[in-house]
Design an enzyme around this catalytic site. Structure first.
Site, short mmCIF file in Angstrom:
data_model
loop_
_atom_site.label_atom_id
_atom_site.label_comp_id
_atom_site.label_asym_id
_atom_site.label_seq_id
_atom_site.Cartn_x
_atom_site.Cartn_y
_atom_site.Cartn_z
CB CYS A 129 -1.00 0.32 1.11
SG CYS A 129 -0.33 -0.73 3.41
CD GLN A 156 3.39 2.28 5.53
OE1 GLN A 156 4.35 2.34 5.77
NE2 GLN A 156 2.49 1.43 5.83
CG HIS A 253 -0.73 4.53 4.44
ND1 HIS A 253 -1.19 3.57 5.82
CD2 HIS A 253 0.19 2.77 4.11
CE1 HIS A 253 -0.96 2.27 6.03
NE2 HIS A 253 -0.25 2.03 4.70
#
Length: 358
Positions: A129, A156, A253
């Protein structure tokens, strides 16, 4: 128009439920849907486009007459089932780390390297991600100005560690406010010896540590970036280094990305212009009015948000930017479905003769 029999492996997880939602909203013509999970979830009912669908236990035969598999059930589950699905004629898009560094498997972010889909052997990997949102923001810069070096620090969200970690954050937050004892069991990572409080804290560890002192998350960002952009996980043409930090944010994030371009005449205004017209990017960059990306505003969006673009005043050709994205959508479920849309668009939902083999 051809319609496709689709299976979602890991349908009940945080990403799996979002895969269902993203598939519902996609351009993929779905003929039938199978929702697959572990035996614990078998028999439960979820909805797809208003219809009840009973969850089935995943077995090799579950993939008979399936055209397309979207998987997010953990690396070991993907390694067990996806080669079986390919044998049965299904093309698989995998959201786990199982196949990302496999030389047989393309690692795809559609805005960056969709053309590599034509090389697939039945399995396509969805990157990490944090890597996805960074390369979406960097690619238009690389295309116009060249790219020599990237230094990234991530902030994150806890949802990146799964629903149980997110639940733990919420429980810890309540316990901390009430002055109760906190007994962490998951973060920074389930697979390590010690666990630390996440609520009102920062943890400079995501995944386990490698022998060189980098965490595996940092290793992934370095090598995935090179594989996506240069088709070589060990390429030297772009230098990449990373520091990954878990923060007490639910979803979204954030990343500070420091980068060096080859074109030393490039300006921040030119980079902003390149970003403003880039696919999948929303430029939010007006410091005079305190406009910049925020994690809380990214939740539920497929886009990658970029702001705080500014030059390094000490080093010519070097710039900073701030990048934010919903790690469960563009960082996972949407990128997976977006890959599948590209496969459909390019008529690549078929397993080639030279199929993937373990």
């Amino acid at each position: 128009m051809k319609e496709f029999n689709v299976a979602i492996l890991g349908a009940t997880g945080a990403v799996g439920t979002r895969l269902i939602q993203q598939l519902e909203q996609s351009t993929i013509p779905v003929k039938s849907i199978k929702l697959l999970a572990s035996s614990r979830s078998a028999g439960k009912v979820l909805k797809f486009r208003g219809q009840d669908v009973t969850i089935e236990e995943a077995k090799p035969e579950s993939f008979d007459v399936v055209d397309l598999v979207l998987a997010s059930a953990g690396g070991s589950v993907s390694k067990k089932f996806l080669p079986e699905a390919v044998k049965r004629g299904a093309v698989c898009v995998d959201n786990t780390s199982a196949f990302r560094m496999d030389p047989q498997v393309p690692l795809i972010v559609p805005e960056v390297n969709a053309d590599h889909l034509s090389d697939h052997k039945g399995i396509i990997a969805n990157p990490n991600c944090s890597t996805i949102q960074m390369v979406v923001a960097l690619e238009p810069i690389r295309q116009q100005f060249g790219l020599k070096q990237v230094i990234v620090s991530t902030y994150q969200a806890v949802s990146g560690a799964g629903q149980s970690a997110l639940n733990e954050l919420m429980e810890e937050s309540e316990q901390y406010i009430k002055g109760e004892e906190i007994d962490p069991k998951i973060l920074p990572t389930k697979g390590d010896k010690k666990h630390y409080q996440m609520a009102f804290n920062l943890l400079p560890q995501i995944d386990v540590f490698e022998d060189d002192g980098y965490t595996h998350e940092e290793w992934k960002m370095i090598h995935e970036t090179k594989k996506i952009m240069l088709n070589d996980m060990n390429a030297k043409d772009i230098k990449v280094t990373a520091t990954c930090v878990r923060v007490p944010v639910r979803i979204g994030h954030g990343e500070t990305v420091y980068f060096e371009v080859e074109d030393k005449s490039a300006t921040a205004a030119q980079i902003q212009k390149a970003l403003s017209s880039a696919a999948g990017v929303v430029l939010e960059d007006d410091p005079s009015n305190q406009i910049y990306p925020q994690s809380i505003n990214s939740e539920g969006s497929r886009d990658t948000f970029v702001g705080r673009v500014r030059p390094d005043l000490e080093n010519e050709g070097n710039f900073n930017m701030w990048v934010v994205s919903d790690n469960l959508l563009k960082g996972a479920a949407w990128n997976t479905v977006q890959i599948a849309e590209e496969l459909v668009k390019r008529d690549l939902v078929r397993v080639p003769e030279e199929a993937y083999e373990l």
